[in-house]
Design a protein around this motif. Structure first.
Motif, PDB file in Angstrom:
ATOM      1  N   ALA A  37       0.829  -1.206   0.000  1.00 53.32           N
ATOM      2  CA  ALA A  37       0.000   0.000   0.000  1.00 53.32           C
ATOM      3  C   ALA A  37       0.865   1.258   0.000  1.00 53.32           C
ATOM      4  CB  ALA A  37      -0.949  -0.002   1.197  1.00 53.32           C
ATOM      5  N   GLY A  38       2.087   1.131   0.484  1.00 55.29           N
ATOM      6  CA  GLY A  38       3.020   2.255   0.493  1.00 55.29           C
ATOM      7  C   GLY A  38       3.745   2.456  -0.828  1.00 55.29           C
ATOM      8  N   GLY A  39       3.602   1.541  -1.755  1.00 53.30           N
ATOM      9  CA  GLY A  39       4.261   1.652  -3.056  1.00 53.30           C
ATOM     10  C   GLY A  39       4.892   0.344  -3.457  1.00 53.30           C
ATOM     11  N   PRO A  40       5.389   0.270  -4.693  1.00 54.12           N
ATOM     12  CA  PRO A  40       5.989  -0.964  -5.200  1.00 54.12           C
ATOM     13  C   PRO A  40       7.197  -1.399  -4.374  1.00 54.12           C
ATOM     14  CG  PRO A  40       5.722   0.654  -6.959  1.00 54.12           C
ATOM     15  CD  PRO A  40       5.425   1.356  -5.664  1.00 54.12           C
ATOM     16  N   LEU A  41       7.387  -2.720  -4.333  1.00 49.79           N
ATOM     17  CA  LEU A  41       8.537  -3.292  -3.631  1.00 49.79           C
ATOM     18  C   LEU A  41       9.120  -4.426  -4.450  1.00 49.79           C
ATOM     19  CD1 LEU A  41       7.229  -3.714   0.037  1.00 49.79           C
ATOM     20  CD2 LEU A  41       9.017  -2.155  -0.714  1.00 49.79           C
ATOM     21  N   GLU A  42      10.419  -4.623  -4.314  1.00 52.36           N
ATOM     22  CA  GLU A  42      11.017  -5.823  -4.883  1.00 52.36           C
ATOM     23  C   GLU A  42      10.527  -7.007  -4.068  1.00 52.36           C
ATOM     24  OE1 GLU A  42      15.236  -5.788  -5.310  1.00 52.36           O
ATOM     25  OE2 GLU A  42      15.236  -3.786  -6.175  1.00 52.36           O
ATOM     26  N   MET A  43      10.295  -8.121  -4.722  1.00 52.61           N
ATOM     27  CA  MET A  43       9.768  -9.293  -4.038  1.00 52.61           C
ATOM     28  C   MET A  43      10.630  -9.677  -2.841  1.00 52.61           C
ATOM     29  SD  MET A  43       8.858 -13.106  -5.447  1.00 52.61           S
ATOM     30  CE  MET A  43       7.410 -12.661  -6.379  1.00 52.61           C
ATOM     31  N   LYS A  44      11.939  -9.616  -2.991  1.00 50.44           N
ATOM     32  CA  LYS A  44      12.831 -10.032  -1.903  1.00 50.44           C
ATOM     33  C   LYS A  44      12.746  -9.104  -0.698  1.00 50.44           C
ATOM     34  CE  LYS A  44      16.822  -7.686  -3.865  1.00 50.44           C
ATOM     35  NZ  LYS A  44      18.083  -7.855  -4.541  1.00 50.44           N
ATOM     36  N   ALA A  45      12.262  -7.867  -0.888  1.00 49.41           N
ATOM     37  CA  ALA A  45      12.145  -6.913   0.216  1.00 49.41           C
ATOM     38  C   ALA A  45      10.805  -7.016   0.928  1.00 49.41           C
ATOM     39  CB  ALA A  45      12.334  -5.491  -0.305  1.00 49.41           C
ATOM     40  N   PRO A  75       8.711  -9.052 -13.962  1.00 52.83           N
ATOM     41  CA  PRO A  75      10.151  -9.292 -13.904  1.00 52.83           C
ATOM     42  C   PRO A  75      10.927  -7.975 -13.887  1.00 52.83           C
ATOM     43  CG  PRO A  75       9.138 -10.528 -15.703  1.00 52.83           C
ATOM     44  CD  PRO A  75       8.118  -9.594 -15.180  1.00 52.83           C
ATOM     45  N   GLN A  76      11.953  -7.943 -13.071  1.00 47.53           N
ATOM     46  CA  GLN A  76      12.838  -6.783 -13.014  1.00 47.53           C
ATOM     47  C   GLN A  76      14.244  -7.306 -12.752  1.00 47.53           C
ATOM     48  OE1 GLN A  76      12.484  -4.083  -9.679  1.00 47.53           O
ATOM     49  NE2 GLN A  76      12.939  -2.362 -11.007  1.00 47.53           N
ATOM     50  N   GLY A  77      15.034  -7.390 -13.794  1.00 46.03           N
ATOM     51  CA  GLY A  77      16.366  -7.963 -13.653  1.00 46.03           C
ATOM     52  C   GLY A  77      16.258  -9.420 -13.243  1.00 46.03           C
ATOM     53  N   ARG A  78      16.934  -9.777 -12.160  1.00 45.80           N
ATOM     54  CA  ARG A  78      16.883 -11.160 -11.671  1.00 45.80           C
ATOM     55  C   ARG A  78      15.795 -11.358 -10.623  1.00 45.80           C
ATOM     56  NH1 ARG A  78      22.459 -13.688 -10.414  1.00 45.80           N
ATOM     57  NH2 ARG A  78      21.251 -15.531 -10.916  1.00 45.80           N
ATOM     58  N   GLY A  79      15.040 -10.319 -10.338  1.00 40.19           N
ATOM     59  CA  GLY A  79      13.990 -10.406  -9.336  1.00 40.19           C
ATOM     60  C   GLY A  79      12.635 -10.037  -9.919  1.00 40.19           C
ATOM     61  N   ARG A  80      11.719  -9.653  -9.044  1.00 36.05           N
ATOM     62  CA  ARG A  80      10.371  -9.257  -9.446  1.00 36.05           C
ATOM     63  C   ARG A  80       9.976  -8.018  -8.668  1.00 36.05           C
ATOM     64  NH1 ARG A  80       7.600 -12.078 -12.677  1.00 36.05           N
ATOM     65  NH2 ARG A  80       8.374 -14.084 -13.289  1.00 36.05           N
ATOM     66  N   LEU A  81       9.233  -7.154  -9.337  1.00 36.68           N
ATOM     67  CA  LEU A  81       8.691  -5.968  -8.703  1.00 36.68           C
ATOM     68  C   LEU A  81       7.214  -6.212  -8.449  1.00 36.68           C
ATOM     69  CD1 LEU A  81       9.375  -3.060  -7.786  1.00 36.68           C
ATOM     70  CD2 LEU A  81       8.495  -2.305  -9.997  1.00 36.68           C
ATOM     71  N   LEU A  82       6.791  -6.006  -7.212  1.00 41.26           N
ATOM     72  CA  LEU A  82       5.401  -6.218  -6.819  1.00 41.26           C
ATOM     73  C   LEU A  82       4.711  -4.873  -6.660  1.00 41.26           C
ATOM     74  CD1 LEU A  82       5.944  -8.871  -4.001  1.00 41.26           C
ATOM     75  CD2 LEU A  82       5.425  -9.284  -6.411  1.00 41.26           C
ATOM     76  N   THR A  83       3.512  -4.768  -7.231  1.00 38.30           N
ATOM     77  CA  THR A  83       2.708  -3.568  -7.066  1.00 38.30           C
ATOM     78  C   THR A  83       1.285  -3.976  -6.736  1.00 38.30           C
ATOM     79  OG1 THR A  83       2.247  -3.477  -9.433  1.00 38.30           O
ATOM     80  CG2 THR A  83       4.072  -2.123  -8.643  1.00 38.30           C
ATOM     81  N   LEU A  84       0.642  -3.160  -5.948  1.00 36.74           N
ATOM     82  CA  LEU A  84      -0.750  -3.372  -5.592  1.00 36.74           C
ATOM     83  C   LEU A  84      -1.619  -2.897  -6.752  1.00 36.74           C
ATOM     84  CD1 LEU A  84      -2.407  -4.309  -3.163  1.00 36.74           C
ATOM     85  CD2 LEU A  84      -2.387  -1.968  -2.338  1.00 36.74           C
ATOM     86  N   ARG A  85      -2.606  -3.683  -7.130  1.00 36.34           N
ATOM     87  CA  ARG A  85      -3.497  -3.318  -8.238  1.00 36.34           C
ATOM     88  C   ARG A  85      -4.660  -2.477  -7.706  1.00 36.34           C
ATOM     89  NH1 ARG A  85      -4.566  -8.346 -12.115  1.00 36.34           N
ATOM     90  NH2 ARG A  85      -5.677  -6.700 -13.203  1.00 36.34           N
TER      91      ARG A  85
END
Length: 105
Positions: A37-45, A75-85
């Motif tokens: 809810a605070g904004g996008p995050l890398e999956m690992k974070a 996908p973002q590089g070797r990780g993933r970026l998660l965003t709330l829809r």
């Protein structure tokens, strides 16, 4: 850098209330949504509830949220970026996401 595969996400009009409510009913999945809810995050974070979760368990939590249409995982590089829809959920079920987030306090 390599990117992971694109994962399927439901279209806005395919997001079902029962699946969204199921996805948000788990405390660990709700913790993830509150972080996003605070904004996008890398999956690992993104840390669901307790941080000592197996990678497979964390992946499953993200998968349930993605398949329900609650979050987008790209996908973002070797990780993933998660965003709330947020926009998609607000269009389908006005006020629901905010009510759930407010009620989680």
């Amino acid at each position: 850098m390599t990117s992971g595969p694109e994962l399927p996400h439901p279209a806005r009009d395919e997001i079902a209330l029962t699946q969204v409510l199921f996805a948000l009913s788990d405390p660990d999945r709700l913790a993830i949504v509150r972080q996003l809810a605070g904004g996008p995050l890398e999956m690992k974070a993104c840390t669901p509830g307790e941080t000592a979760r197996a990678k497979s368990t964390r992946s499953h939590l993200f998968k349930v949220l993605r398949e329900a249409g609650v979050l987008r995982s790209v996908p973002q590089g070797r990780g993933r970026l998660l965003t709330l829809r947020r926009a998609d959920l607000e269009a389908r079920f006005p006020g629901l996401l905010q009510a759930v987030l407010d009620g989680a306090d």
